[in-house]
Scaffold this active site. Structure first.
Site, PDB file in Angstrom:
ATOM      1  N   GLU A   1      15.565  13.647 -38.132  1.00 26.85           N
ATOM      2  CA  GLU A   1      15.200  12.229 -38.291  1.00 26.85           C
ATOM      3  C   GLU A   1      13.745  12.032 -38.702  1.00 26.85           C
ATOM      4  O   GLU A   1      13.430  11.109 -39.462  1.00 26.85           O
ATOM      5  CB  GLU A   1      15.486  11.459 -36.989  1.00 26.85           C
ATOM      6  CG  GLU A   1      16.956  11.143 -36.760  1.00 26.85           C
ATOM      7  CD  GLU A   1      17.733  12.310 -36.174  1.00 26.85           C
ATOM      8  OE1 GLU A   1      17.111  13.341 -35.841  1.00 26.85           O
ATOM      9  OE2 GLU A   1      18.968  12.200 -36.053  1.00 26.85           O
TER      10      GLU A   1
ATOM     11  N   HIS B   1      24.034   6.604 -26.923  1.00 31.35           N
ATOM     12  CA  HIS B   1      24.624   6.242 -28.222  1.00 31.35           C
ATOM     13  C   HIS B   1      25.086   4.785 -28.217  1.00 31.35           C
ATOM     14  O   HIS B   1      26.015   4.434 -28.937  1.00 31.35           O
ATOM     15  CB  HIS B   1      25.827   7.134 -28.542  1.00 31.35           C
ATOM     16  CG  HIS B   1      25.489   8.532 -28.956  1.00 31.35           C
ATOM     17  ND1 HIS B   1      24.927   9.435 -28.104  1.00 31.35           N
ATOM     18  CD2 HIS B   1      25.638   9.180 -30.139  1.00 31.35           C
ATOM     19  CE1 HIS B   1      24.757  10.593 -28.728  1.00 31.35           C
ATOM     20  NE2 HIS B   1      25.173  10.463 -29.975  1.00 31.35           N
TER      21      HIS B   1
END
Lengths: 326, 332
Positions: free
Chosen positions: A62, A131
């Site tokens: 990321e 998540h």
């Protein structure tokens, strides 16, 4: 484009495709966005259509994804990147908060960084605490970022096209629970950043709610109508810059405010909204404004616990009753 | 006879050319040394806010690498980046001005010592978060490929950076996408206050390149000509579309990490050893061997010293930014 019915997910792919079609500088990269069409299938078909030079799969990196987008944007490209689950913003927080947001300021305008960062927000799917979060609040205190939170296919489309065209960095938060929602999509009005939307008119109370909570607030408004309570529902659509004016003029009429948000109360957009309006418009309120949100805990996994964590239409209705009885 | 004369003439011409180039490199290195020495003095006079990180002793790395670049190439560096930004061609007065927070500083006084940026000369920024600019460099290099120009992107960083995640993510992606990036690790033996051996289980940082399928090259970072040779190879490789290179330049930070660090952790004799290999001393010696007139070197040193002092005086005379300037350029 005339008005078309699309799912929220299709509206996202369509927005990216429409910008890529008219602007060669627009490109897309992220984990599994190309060959796989995205883990949420929100970029399906784009690599086939535009080729692997413009739609690229990346490693699970990321920091590299965001940094690479920043660097590419310095040379005039318009990268659209995906961080998949919004929770992963934690992995690249430095790139988002320290580099992307401040680069222009620290160089006194020598650079522009037109990067669009797509992140998938949202609880309700049983993904557990890492998540499921809605992360817009993490970035409210970072000047330099525009933050968008679409709740419908039409807004998803218009806001994403506007984000890609914007010369400033934009965090574009999708909601996982809305990907299958169907609705009309049009390119008639793409000047949507910073404009809230009054999605149901009412006279007794103003409910400000975004993404999944916008839909639950509308359900609550239906339930309240049966009790002869008229609720106005406003979807801010943009968290930064926030459209205070639309909310303020609604409260001028209803004199009551409840913010419904999919997150804990502290340091949240709802808390900021209430503090701002209490500070400059206290005389408008008949009752103390309320914040209805997730519990002050991480998001639990169990279906029963997660459902209890998320604000339900019934909890919203209950808060409205308490406010109006004040 | 004619052929011999031509060869002799060519040797003289080449000698003169390399002499001129050597003097140019020396001038740039002297400028950086002069600026850093002045910044150190300015600190004691209270003219610099916060902190500052100086690069005395490391000038040959920045000057050597940047000498191989051309217009359209880009460079990013760390908060120890005054030298790299000057090496790209930023003006010394605007550098001083920024360090003093002046309106006419490189970043209008909004960046400071750690964020010197001059996009006009390809210096895309100095970054104060260790490792953060490596992925950004990959993006700059990627853009050259995407746009089809032959630009390369150079990134300077310290030995400490090779232990942070962004280093590994950036090198991996840079190599995977064969971007024209050149990663220049200035191994000055210390990550902040910590000797490299206490933080890093390997000695040769260039070895890390192998994990990412790119060449890892070690060079004497105090020998500006060696740096140029190594960088030229990496730049040629990048321009040819063959991907990135990791260069480990062995050098030494002659001062502490930042203003408050007296560098007492150095073993006895280490500083003296490296001062004897000071890159400016080495280059002067080389030029003297190459029959450069010693008077020219002395004259050059005086010229650069004067220019640095004049730049400093100019910058000191500049006003602070207007207070409203703080609201500008949050967004475009």
């Amino acid at each position: 484009m005339s008005v078309t019915e699309l799912t929220y997910r299709q509206a996202i792919a369509r927005a990216i495709a429409d910008e890529m079609e008219i602007d060669d500088r627009v490109l897309l990269f992220g984990e599994d966005v190309g060959a796989a069409g995205g883990v949420f299938k929100a970029t399906e078909g784009l690599q086939e259509r535009f080729g692997p030079a413009r739609v690229l799969d990346t490693p699970i990196s990321e920091q590299a994804i965001v940094g690479c987008a920043i660097g590419a944007s310095l040379r005039g490209l318009r990268p659209v990147i995906e961080i998949m689950f919004a929770d992963f913003a934690g992995v690249c927080f430095d790139q988002l908060a320290n580099e992307l947001a401040k680069y222009r300021y620290m160089t006194n305008g020598q650079v522009t960084v037109p990067v669009t960062v797509r992140l998938a927000n949202g609880a309700g799917g049983g993904f557990g605490a890492q998540h499921s979060q809605s992360v817009e609040n993490w970035f409210l205190n970072v000047p330099g970022l525009t933050i968008l939170t679409p709740a419908t296919p039409g807004d998803a489309y218009a806001l994403l096209r506007a984000a890609i065209r914007d010369v400033n960095p934009v965090l574009y938060l999708e909601h996982k629970g809305l990907y299958n929602l169907t609705g009309p999509v049009s390119d008639a009005d793409l000047d949507v950043i910073g404009r809230a939307s009054v999605v149901r008119e009412g006279s007794d109370i103003t409910l400000v709610a975004s993404q999944l909570m916008r839909h639950r607030a509308l359900e609550a408004a239906e339930l309240l109508a049966a009790e002869n309570v008229s609720a106005e529902v406003i979807d801010p659509r943009t968290m930064v810059p926030f459209d205070y004016e639309t909310v303020r003029s609604s409260i001028t009429k209803t004199n009551n405010l409840i913010c419904v948000q999919e997150c804990s109360p502290g340091g949240s957009w709802g808390a900021t909204l209430i503090a701002t309006l209490a500070g400059d418009s206290l005389e408008l309120f008949d009752a103390p404004p309320l914040l209805v949100g997730g519990d002050n805990t991480p998001i639990p996994y169990s279906g029963a616990l997660e459902a209890a964590w998320l604000p339900s239409p019934e909890r919203i209705v209950d808060a409205v009753r308490r406010t109006l009885a004040y | 006879m004619a052929a011999e004369r031509t060869a002799a003439t060519r040797r003289v011409v080449e000698k003169t050319k390399s002499d001129e180039r050597g003097l140019e490199l020396l001038a740039k290195m002297l400028e950086i040394r002069g600026v850093e020495d002045e910044v150190q003095r300015m600190f004691t006079q209270g003219l610099v806010r916060g902190t500052t990180h100086l690069c005395q002793g490391q000038e040959a790395v920045a000057v050597g690498v940047c000498a191989t670049l051309k217009q359209g190439d880009s460079m990013t560096c760390t908060y120890r980046g005054h030298g790299a930004v000057l090496a790209m061609g930023a003006q010394a007065d605007a550098v001083f001005g920024e360090i003093m927070g002046k309106a006419k500083g490189l970043c209008g006084g909004k960046g400071g010592s750690m964020h010197l940026t001059d996009v006009a000369v390809g210096a895309y920024g100095a970054f104060a978060i260790v490792g953060a600019h490596l992925p950004i460099t990959v993006g700059l290099a990627f853009a050259s490929r995407y746009l089809g120009d032959d630009g390369v992107s150079v990134c300077f960083f310290g030995d400490g950076t090779t232990n942070i995640g962004a280093f590994h993510e950036a090198l991996n992606l840079a190599s995977l996408w064969k971007t024209p990036a050149i990663f220049v690790c200035e191994n000055n033996l210390y990550g902040e206050y910590s000797p490299l051996r206490t933080t890093t289980p390997i000695e040769r940082l260039a070895d890390r390149a192998a994990s990412y399928g790119m060449p890892g090259v070690v060079v004497d970072g105090n020998d500006v000509f060696a740096v140029i040779d190594t960088a030229e190879e990496a730049v040629a490789r990048a321009r040819a579309g063959e991907g990135p290179t990791l260069i480990e330049a062995l050098t030494y930070r002659q001062v502490g990490h930042s203003r408050s660090d007296p560098a007492k952790y150095r073993p006895p004799g280490e500083l003296e050893e490296w001062l004897a290999r000071d890159p400016i001393v080495l280059l002067e010696r080389k030029l003297a061997e190459d029959v450069t007139d010693p008077a020219r070197i002395a004259e050059l040193k005086e010229q650069v010293r004067q220019a640095v002092l004049e730049a400093l005086e100019r910058a000191k005379s500049w006003p602070d930014p207007e207070l409203d300037a703080r609201f500008a350029n949050v967004l475009a």
